[in-house]
Design a protein around this motif. Structure first.
Motif, short mmCIF file in Angstrom:
data_model
loop_
_atom_site.label_atom_id
_atom_site.label_comp_id
_atom_site.label_asym_id
_atom_site.label_seq_id
_atom_site.Cartn_x
_atom_site.Cartn_y
_atom_site.Cartn_z
N ILE A 360 0.87 -1.18 0.00
CA ILE A 360 0.00 0.00 0.00
C ILE A 360 0.90 1.23 0.00
O ILE A 360 1.75 1.39 0.89
N LEU A 361 0.75 2.07 -1.01
CA LEU A 361 1.58 3.27 -1.14
C LEU A 361 0.72 4.47 -1.50
O LEU A 361 -0.24 4.36 -2.28
N VAL A 362 1.07 5.61 -0.92
CA VAL A 362 0.54 6.90 -1.37
C VAL A 362 1.77 7.78 -1.52
O VAL A 362 2.34 8.25 -0.53
N ARG A 363 2.18 8.02 -2.73
CA ARG A 363 3.47 8.67 -2.96
C ARG A 363 3.36 9.78 -3.99
O ARG A 363 2.44 9.79 -4.83
N LEU A 364 4.33 10.69 -3.92
CA LEU A 364 4.41 11.77 -4.90
C LEU A 364 5.26 11.32 -6.07
O LEU A 364 6.37 10.79 -5.89
N MET A 365 4.75 11.55 -7.27
CA MET A 365 5.50 11.24 -8.48
C MET A 365 6.12 12.53 -9.03
O MET A 365 5.92 13.62 -8.49
N GLU A 366 6.88 12.39 -10.08
CA GLU A 366 7.52 13.55 -10.69
C GLU A 366 6.48 14.52 -11.21
O GLU A 366 5.49 14.13 -11.85
N GLU A 367 6.69 15.78 -10.92
CA GLU A 367 5.72 16.80 -11.30
C GLU A 367 5.60 16.90 -12.82
O GLU A 367 6.60 16.86 -13.54
N VAL A 368 4.37 17.03 -13.29
CA VAL A 368 4.08 17.18 -14.71
C VAL A 368 3.50 18.56 -14.94
O VAL A 368 3.29 19.34 -13.99
N GLU A 369 3.22 18.89 -16.20
CA GLU A 369 2.85 20.25 -16.54
C GLU A 369 1.49 20.66 -15.97
O GLU A 369 1.22 21.85 -15.81
N PHE A 370 0.63 19.71 -15.69
CA PHE A 370 -0.68 20.09 -15.18
C PHE A 370 -0.93 19.63 -13.74
O PHE A 370 -2.06 19.41 -13.34
N GLY A 371 0.14 19.48 -12.93
CA GLY A 371 -0.06 19.23 -11.52
C GLY A 371 0.98 18.31 -10.91
O GLY A 371 1.88 17.81 -11.59
N ILE A 372 0.81 18.10 -9.60
CA ILE A 372 1.66 17.17 -8.86
C ILE A 372 0.91 15.85 -8.72
O ILE A 372 -0.15 15.81 -8.09
N PRO A 373 1.43 14.77 -9.29
CA PRO A 373 0.70 13.50 -9.19
C PRO A 373 0.89 12.87 -7.81
O PRO A 373 2.02 12.65 -7.36
N VAL A 374 -0.22 12.59 -7.15
CA VAL A 374 -0.22 11.80 -5.92
C VAL A 374 -0.74 10.41 -6.30
O VAL A 374 -1.92 10.24 -6.59
N GLN A 375 0.15 9.45 -6.33
CA GLN A 375 -0.21 8.12 -6.82
C GLN A 375 -0.78 7.26 -5.70
O GLN A 375 -0.18 7.11 -4.63
N ILE A 376 -1.95 6.67 -5.97
CA ILE A 376 -2.59 5.72 -5.05
C ILE A 376 -2.26 4.32 -5.57
O ILE A 376 -2.63 3.96 -6.69
#
Length: 455
Positions: A360-376
């Motif tokens: 189980i992970l909730v992590r920040l991915m590399e920022e993209v042009e339309f936001g900060i991805p928080v991956q579930i």
């Protein structure tokens, strides 16, 4: 002859000949040998066909009445596959062989009698092949239903056995028609080995691939497979000597050569079903401008609204011996985005439909042009499609709603595109230039402001 010893046909044949002679006498054909032979052949052919048909009906009647065929699985399978009826086809050529020698007065050297006899033997060989294939099919069905608990694809081996039976029957039939030894025919086929390999190339490749698929347990009937570069994405229905049949999720059927699964890579989801857990990975795009530092009061309000965060907030605020009235923490909840990640993780850990023994992970991915991805990233405790989608949607919808309580704004890709269009001078000029070029009047002064953007 073997056929003469199987059926006591001598007396019956004489009786038939006398009856035919009596029938032909009023027609003036009493001494016409050709007419007598033709009628006799037609009569015994009819008798042979009737005998075979009556025997099949008798077998069908007896098998339906006998309880042994209904109380045992092999009996029910035999009835469903009509095995005994297929074996009864040998009766007709045996009866015909028993009576045909008495139709001619030309002696054993008669060419017509010889060719009729050969053709009837060939027909007998074909019926024997049909009976053997029916027995092989019955054996294969019984084995698959009782012993093949792993659904190993064995139909390719069955098809090979069928092919061997027909090849042997074809060689024997050719030797009968040509009056040659089967060994001589086999020696002659050696010269055409290259042509035979070319003709049976797909069958040979399919047989070898089937053995590899079975021995390595690469695919079974019922597995969900995805083969890149093809339209195959669904459940395996059947694995034969020449094709792997896959039912896609849109109920279309994809046919693949078996050697494709051996020579190329493919994905088999059997491990997912054996594990009983199905993974889902989804990003939530957060607007970077909405990420702010937290305060103890903000965290206490979150803990009051979301009880799952209470223990985490108290631990974070009292970190390093500090009191609950201390300055903002330094342990991952210093921002509202960190607090949201902590809550999302606690929510997944407490969810009854999430497999707790998996990652189980909730992590920040590399920022993209339309936001900060928080991956579930987690696994559900079911692999069924509809329950999986319901759990998936419920979790993501909850996070979408909860994000606003943490002061986070979710990014909208369409808004991002619009913002880029407004702030890009070149994009403002190009639509106006296109409208001007398409104008029949060619008067750019009459174009209203912003017309290009409306289009």
């Amino acid at each position: 002859m073997l056929s003469l010893s199987l059926v006591p046909s001598h007396q019956i044949a004489l009786w038939l000949l006398r009856g035919i002679n009596d029938v032909l006498s009023p027609l003036g054909l009493k001494d016409n040998t050709v007419a007598q032979e033709i009628v006799y052949v037609a009569v015994i052919l009819l008798i042979a066909l009737l005998a075979g048909s009556l025997l099949r009906r008798l077998i069908l009647f007896m098998t339906r009445k006998l309880p042994v065929f209904h109380t045992h699985s092999w009996g029910r399978t035999m009835l469903e596959m009509h095995t005994l009826q297929s074996c009864s086809h040998v009766i007709s050529p045996i009866v015909f062989l028993a009576f045909i020698p008495f139709a001619f007065d030309f002696g054993p050297d008669s060419k017509l009698l010889t060719w009729l006899y050969r053709l009837c033997i060939v027909y007998l060989l074909v019926t024997i092949a049909i009976a053997l294939n029916a027995v092989l099919q019955l054996w294969w069905s019984l084995f698959v239903n009782s012993r093949n608990t792993r659904n190993i694809p064995l139909k390719g081996i069955l098809n090979v056995c069928r092919g061997i039976v027909w090849i042997i029957i074809a060689i024997i039939a050719a030797s009968v028609l040509l009056d040659k030894s089967p060994t001589a025919l086999l020696a002659g086929l050696g010269a055409f080995s290259a042509a035979l390999l070319l003709i049976f190339r797909d069958s040979i490749l399919g047989f070898v691939a089937g053995l590899q698929l079975s021995n390595n347990d690469m695919v079974r009937v019922g597995d969900w497979i995805v083969v890149p570069g093809t339209d195959a994405n669904g459940s395996v229905m059947d694995v034969t000597l020449t094709a792997v049949k896959v039912r896609n999720w849109d109920n279309t059927i994809a046919m693949l050569p078996p050697h494709t699964l051996v020579s190329t890579s493919f994905v088999n989801y059997r491990g997912m079903f054996d594990l009983g857990a199905r993974r889902f990975v989804r990003p939530i795009y957060v607007d970077p401008c909405s990420v702010v530092a937290t305060t103890p009061e903000f965290l206490r309000s979150l803990a009051q609204k979301y009880p799952l965060m209470k223990a985490q907030v108290e631990t974070a605020l009292s970190d390093n011996g500090e009191s609950l009235d201390a300055a903002p923490l330094q342990s991952g909840m210093a921002t509202n985005l960190g607090a949201f990640r902590a809550y999302a993780f606690a929510y997944l850990k407490a969810h009854p439909k999430v497999a707790q023994d998996q990652t189980i992970l909730v992590r920040l991915m590399e920022e993209v042009e339309f936001g900060i991805p928080v991956q579930i990233y987690c696994f559900t405790n079911t692999t069924q499609w509809i329950p999986y989608e319901q759990i998936h949607n419920q979790i993501m919808e909850h996070f979408f709603v909860a994000a606003s309580d943490f002061g986070l704004s979710l990014c909208n890709y369409s808004n991002y595109i619009n913002s880029v269009t407004i702030t890009n001078p070149a994009a403002d000029k190009q639509p106006q230039q296109a409208v001007a070029q398409q104008s029949a009047a060619g008067d750019e002064k009459n174009q209203p402001a912003g017309a290009g953007h409306e289009e």
